[in-house]
Design an enzyme around this catalytic site. Structure first.
Site, PDB file in Angstrom:
ATOM      1  N   ARG A 147      48.579  20.208  46.951  1.00  0.00           N
ATOM      2  CA  ARG A 147      50.154  20.312  47.599  1.00  0.00           C
ATOM      3  C   ARG A 147      49.979  18.220  48.610  1.00  0.00           C
ATOM      4  O   ARG A 147      51.082  17.621  48.572  1.00  0.00           O
ATOM      5  CB  ARG A 147      50.528  20.726  48.768  1.00  0.00           C
ATOM      6  CG  ARG A 147      50.857  21.783  47.567  1.00  0.00           C
ATOM      7  CD  ARG A 147      51.509  23.225  48.391  1.00  0.00           C
ATOM      8  NE  ARG A 147      49.950  24.311  48.678  1.00  0.00           N
ATOM      9  CZ  ARG A 147      49.980  25.415  49.728  1.00  0.00           C
ATOM     10  NH1 ARG A 147      51.272  25.744  49.907  1.00  0.00           N
ATOM     11  NH2 ARG A 147      48.873  25.665  50.262  1.00  0.00           N
TER      12      ARG A 147
ATOM     13  N   VAL B 263      51.413  24.487  42.565  1.00  0.00           N
ATOM     14  CA  VAL B 263      51.115  25.915  41.514  1.00  0.00           C
ATOM     15  C   VAL B 263      51.665  27.378  41.695  1.00  0.00           C
ATOM     16  O   VAL B 263      51.973  27.267  40.355  1.00  0.00           O
ATOM     17  CB  VAL B 263      49.514  26.103  41.937  1.00  0.00           C
ATOM     18  CG1 VAL B 263      48.539  25.153  41.851  1.00  0.00           C
ATOM     19  CG2 VAL B 263      49.309  27.264  42.930  1.00  0.00           C
TER      20      VAL B 263
ATOM     21  N   ASN C 117      41.098  26.309  40.958  1.00  0.00           N
ATOM     22  CA  ASN C 117      39.839  26.420  42.343  1.00  0.00           C
ATOM     23  C   ASN C 117      41.392  27.144  43.650  1.00  0.00           C
ATOM     24  O   ASN C 117      40.959  27.277  44.529  1.00  0.00           O
ATOM     25  CB  ASN C 117      39.463  25.521  43.028  1.00  0.00           C
ATOM     26  CG  ASN C 117      39.306  24.704  44.764  1.00  0.00           C
ATOM     27  OD1 ASN C 117      38.547  26.259  45.301  1.00  0.00           O
ATOM     28  ND2 ASN C 117      39.650  24.753  44.716  1.00  0.00           N
TER      29      ASN C 117
ATOM     30  N   TYR D 170      45.656  40.239  49.041  1.00  0.00           N
ATOM     31  CA  TYR D 170      45.248  38.983  48.523  1.00  0.00           C
ATOM     32  C   TYR D 170      43.835  39.537  47.715  1.00  0.00           C
ATOM     33  O   TYR D 170      43.527  39.596  46.534  1.00  0.00           O
ATOM     34  CB  TYR D 170      43.685  38.474  49.593  1.00  0.00           C
ATOM     35  CG  TYR D 170      42.582  37.296  49.830  1.00  0.00           C
ATOM     36  CD1 TYR D 170      43.275  36.297  49.033  1.00  0.00           C
ATOM     37  CD2 TYR D 170      41.408  37.648  49.966  1.00  0.00           C
ATOM     38  CE1 TYR D 170      42.284  34.792  49.111  1.00  0.00           C
ATOM     39  CE2 TYR D 170      40.838  36.929  49.476  1.00  0.00           C
ATOM     40  CZ  TYR D 170      41.068  35.269  48.351  1.00  0.00           C
ATOM     41  OH  TYR D 170      40.290  34.840  48.755  1.00  0.00           O
TER      42      TYR D 170
ATOM     43  N   LYS E  92      43.144  38.490  43.303  1.00  0.00           N
ATOM     44  CA  LYS E  92      41.425  37.982  42.967  1.00  0.00           C
ATOM     45  C   LYS E  92      41.169  38.698  41.819  1.00  0.00           C
ATOM     46  O   LYS E  92      40.161  39.151  41.165  1.00  0.00           O
ATOM     47  CB  LYS E  92      40.581  37.910  44.409  1.00  0.00           C
ATOM     48  CG  LYS E  92      40.650  36.950  45.151  1.00  0.00           C
ATOM     49  CD  LYS E  92      41.048  35.468  44.285  1.00  0.00           C
ATOM     50  CE  LYS E  92      41.276  34.392  45.407  1.00  0.00           C
ATOM     51  NZ  LYS E  92      40.704  33.873  43.898  1.00  0.00           N
TER      52      LYS E  92
END
Ligand code: NDP
Ligand code: 8X3
Length: 250
Positions: free
Chosen positions: A35, A58, A84, A150, A154
């Site tokens: 960004r 994204v 990533n 989080y 993942k």
């Protein structure tokens, strides 16, 4: 790598930045995404290879697809996609955590990674060639206290990677993920919303991994012969045993 087009999301900092440098050292052509345009410009100045930038969030589905559609024809056939971009936002128990933080993690780390994959895939499928390397985390293998969302994001990256590998098996497209433990980057600054004291504590008394350590491993995954697919790689600092056991120097 001279003939390869490598697309790196989150190239404006940390692991993505180090990965761009590692691939540039091998003369790959680079698509650098993020960004912060000014950071991508700064990175481009340090690279001696042909590169192009794509500035988008994204989480913005339309912006993701428009960004990849805007690529000149000579850049459209991406050989390696490194998904990533991502961050943690906050570290809190579910009952007190901010829903805005949850949205940022689920929309960015999960849906964003999926959108980018979907935007890049058609050309790989067309030629039955390509490689996708996703940034998971040790947090996608084990849950730690106050990290439920989080970690969920993942774990989703891990599951998506496995599913994608199955779906793309007929097309000989290599799909794998890399799951680091503590890596010292801007990650904790973002997680703690600029609170430097809290961010520094994360790495206190422990020799964390460097962004370059992870870039080396990504380069290794990309440089194996095409018959080899490194499907899953967990990398921890020596002083970290799992997601929540660390041996810190006092
Ligand atoms: P940094 O904060 O240094 O870098 C994160 C990168 O992701 C930046 O380039 C940022 O770019 C980009 N990014 C974040 N959100 C968005 C978004 N919504 N849209 C577009 N780009 C975005 O952290 P790291 O380099 O450490 O993190 C890279 C990846 O590695 C992440 O997926 C992270 O979860 C994972 N990881 C990190 C570990 C660590 O300990 N550091 C350990 C395990 C995994 P910009 O702000 O310019 O958009
Ligand atoms: C980043 C590693 O342990 O801070 O994914 O979640 S950790």
């Amino acid at each position: 790598m001279e003939d390869k087009i490598v697309c790196i999301t989150g190239a404006s900092s940390g692991i993505g930045w180090a990965t761009a440098k590692a691939f540039a050292n091998q003369n790959a052509r680079l698509i650098l995404c993020g960004r912060r345009k000014e950071k991508l410009v700064e990175l481009q100045k340090q690279l001696n290879v042909d590169s192009i930038q794509l500035v988008f969030d994204v989480r913005e589905r339309k912006a993701v697809f428009e960004a990849f559609e805007s690529l000149p024809d000579s850049w459209k056939q991406i050989t390696i996609l490194i998904n990533n971009a991502g961050n943690a936002h906050g570290i809190d128990p579910v009952q007190t955590a901010s829903i805005d933080d949850w949205d940022a993690m689920i929309d960015g780390n999960v849906k964003g990674l999926m959108y980018v994959t979907k935007a890049v895939l058609p050309k790989m499928v067309e030629v039955k060639k390509g490689q996708i390397i996703n940034l998971g985390s040790i947090a996608g293998k084990e849950v730690y206290p106050n990290g439920s969302v989080y970690c969920s994001s993942k774990f989703a990256v891990d599951a998506f990677t496995s599913g994608l590998r199955i779906d793309l098996n007929p097309y000989k497209i290599r799909v794998g993920a890399i799951h680091p433990g503590l890596v010292e980057t801007e990650f904790s600054q973002v997680r703690f919303k600029g609170n430097t004291d809290r961010a520094e504590k994360v790495y206190k008394g422990i020799e964390a991994l460097s962004a370059e350590d992870i870039a080396d491993a990504i380069l290794y995954m990309a440089n194996t012969p095409e018959r080899v697919n490194i499907a899953d790689l967990v990398i921890l600092p020596t002083q970290q045993a799992n997601a929540y056991v660390q041996n810190r120097d006092s």
